[in-house]
Design an enzyme around this catalytic site. Sequence first.
Site, PDB file in Angstrom:
ATOM      1  N   GLY A   9     -18.008 170.826  44.068  1.00  0.00           N
ATOM      2  CA  GLY A   9     -17.379 170.064  45.112  1.00  0.00           C
ATOM      3  C   GLY A   9     -15.948 169.778  44.769  1.00  0.00           C
ATOM      4  O   GLY A   9     -15.226 170.514  43.500  1.00  0.00           O
ATOM      5  N   ASN A 101     -19.474 159.059  42.778  1.00  0.00           N
ATOM      6  CA  ASN A 101     -19.260 157.593  43.333  1.00  0.00           C
ATOM      7  C   ASN A 101     -20.361 156.991  43.432  1.00  0.00           C
ATOM      8  O   ASN A 101     -21.503 157.428  43.432  1.00  0.00           O
ATOM      9  CB  ASN A 101     -18.611 157.954  44.863  1.00  0.00           C
ATOM     10  CG  ASN A 101     -17.238 158.348  45.231  1.00  0.00           C
ATOM     11  OD1 ASN A 101     -16.378 157.936  44.324  1.00  0.00           O
ATOM     12  ND2 ASN A 101     -17.003 158.860  45.933  1.00  0.00           N
ATOM     13  N   LYS A 182     -14.404 150.278  41.019  1.00  0.00           N
ATOM     14  CA  LYS A 182     -14.335 151.858  41.743  1.00  0.00           C
ATOM     15  C   LYS A 182     -15.416 151.453  42.962  1.00  0.00           C
ATOM     16  O   LYS A 182     -15.133 152.268  43.909  1.00  0.00           O
ATOM     17  CB  LYS A 182     -15.010 152.803  40.650  1.00  0.00           C
ATOM     18  CG  LYS A 182     -15.498 154.233  41.231  1.00  0.00           C
ATOM     19  CD  LYS A 182     -14.225 155.073  41.557  1.00  0.00           C
ATOM     20  CE  LYS A 182     -14.517 156.380  42.258  1.00  0.00           C
ATOM     21  NZ  LYS A 182     -13.751 157.027  43.101  1.00  0.00           N
TER      22      LYS A 182
HETATM   23  O1  PAF Z   1     -14.677 158.769  47.706  1.00  0.00           O
HETATM   24  C1  PAF Z   1     -13.237 159.147  47.644  1.00  0.00           C
HETATM   25  O2  PAF Z   1     -12.861 159.651  48.890  1.00  0.00           O
HETATM   26  C2  PAF Z   1     -12.405 158.544  46.471  1.00  0.00           C
HETATM   27  O3  PAF Z   1     -13.223 157.997  45.455  1.00  0.00           O
HETATM   28  C3  PAF Z   1     -11.357 157.689  46.923  1.00  0.00           C
HETATM   29  C4  PAF Z   1     -10.553 157.209  45.689  1.00  0.00           C
HETATM   30  C5  PAF Z   1     -11.780 156.555  47.841  1.00  0.00           C
HETATM   31  C6  PAF Z   1     -10.190 158.391  47.572  1.00  0.00           C
HETATM   32  O4  PAF Z   1     -10.468 159.113  48.890  1.00  0.00           O
END
Ligand code: PAF
Length: 300
Positions: A9, A101, A182
């Site tokens: 990715g 994420n 984050k």
């Molecule tokens: O998931 C995402 O797209 C990224 O973590 C972020 C920092 C929000 C930028 O697009």
Amino acid sequence: MNIVIIGQGAIGLLWYHHLAKSSKNAVSLFCSSRTTFIPSHYGFTDINLQSDELALTVADNAAFTDAELILICVKSYQVKAVIEALKSKISAHVIIVFCHNGMGACHNLADLQQSCLTLLTTHGCKINSPFHAQHTGLGHCDLGSIHGKISPLMRANITSTLEQALPTLTFTNDIKTKQWLKLAINCVINPLTAVENIDNGQLLDERFTPIITELISEIITVAVYEDVKFNFDELQEKIMQVAKNTAKNCSSMRSDMLQQRKTEIDYINGYIVSLAKKSGIPVPKNEKLVQLVKALSQVD
Ligand code: PAF
């Protein structure tokens, strides 16, 4: 350093590209088992819009046995399966770094003998076509330990290898607060850009201020129960700064939705909702966004 990157990715190719540039590293890429064709070269468009086609080294079993560092750059909902698959083919001394994420995906590390770190990034990066990534926004990385022990020497070695490849990067002993920061960034930017089908920068429009304000307030309340304290104004400023720095970026959740892929909503706003339920806190805006994303993405 011998490094294997798992996942082709945007973030996997971003790290592959930057780490493979150094002659001090032997880097290979392990692609998802669903990949039908792995090219001999990959494409990369850098932050200055300079595009290149470069040789791609695919990870074989020997690369896993020899690996000193494994970067797992897969979606949060794939993490569990990747850990299970890795167990039989890696050395006990390899350091595993998770780069995904959301939160809540690494809950099954207890019986893992390898030490694990997490790598959080605010870099913007996207996939233009299979095996062609584009670096769209400069960001910062935070690295921190989430499982097991890591020697000071190994820690310094990994930090400098990653920092030299893609500055700026900091090793932190307070990774939990950074993970929550984050998470808060992703809780605001990802579902709103996905549901509205807009670039990250469009969130700077003041029509989004009320919903962003409510989302942040809910996240701050839930974070307190996890011993993480945020100041509202500082958190809002940081989130809007990321939206600005990645203004032209299509967020990962919006990309997933546009390409009819499963989203990471369960590990982003869904994580907030599940913690809130345990503590009996109402989080209606986060809940609504989870429902909306699931309804619109069809595959969730
Ligand atoms: O998931 C995402 O797209 C990224 O973590 C972020 C920092 C929000 C930028 O697009």
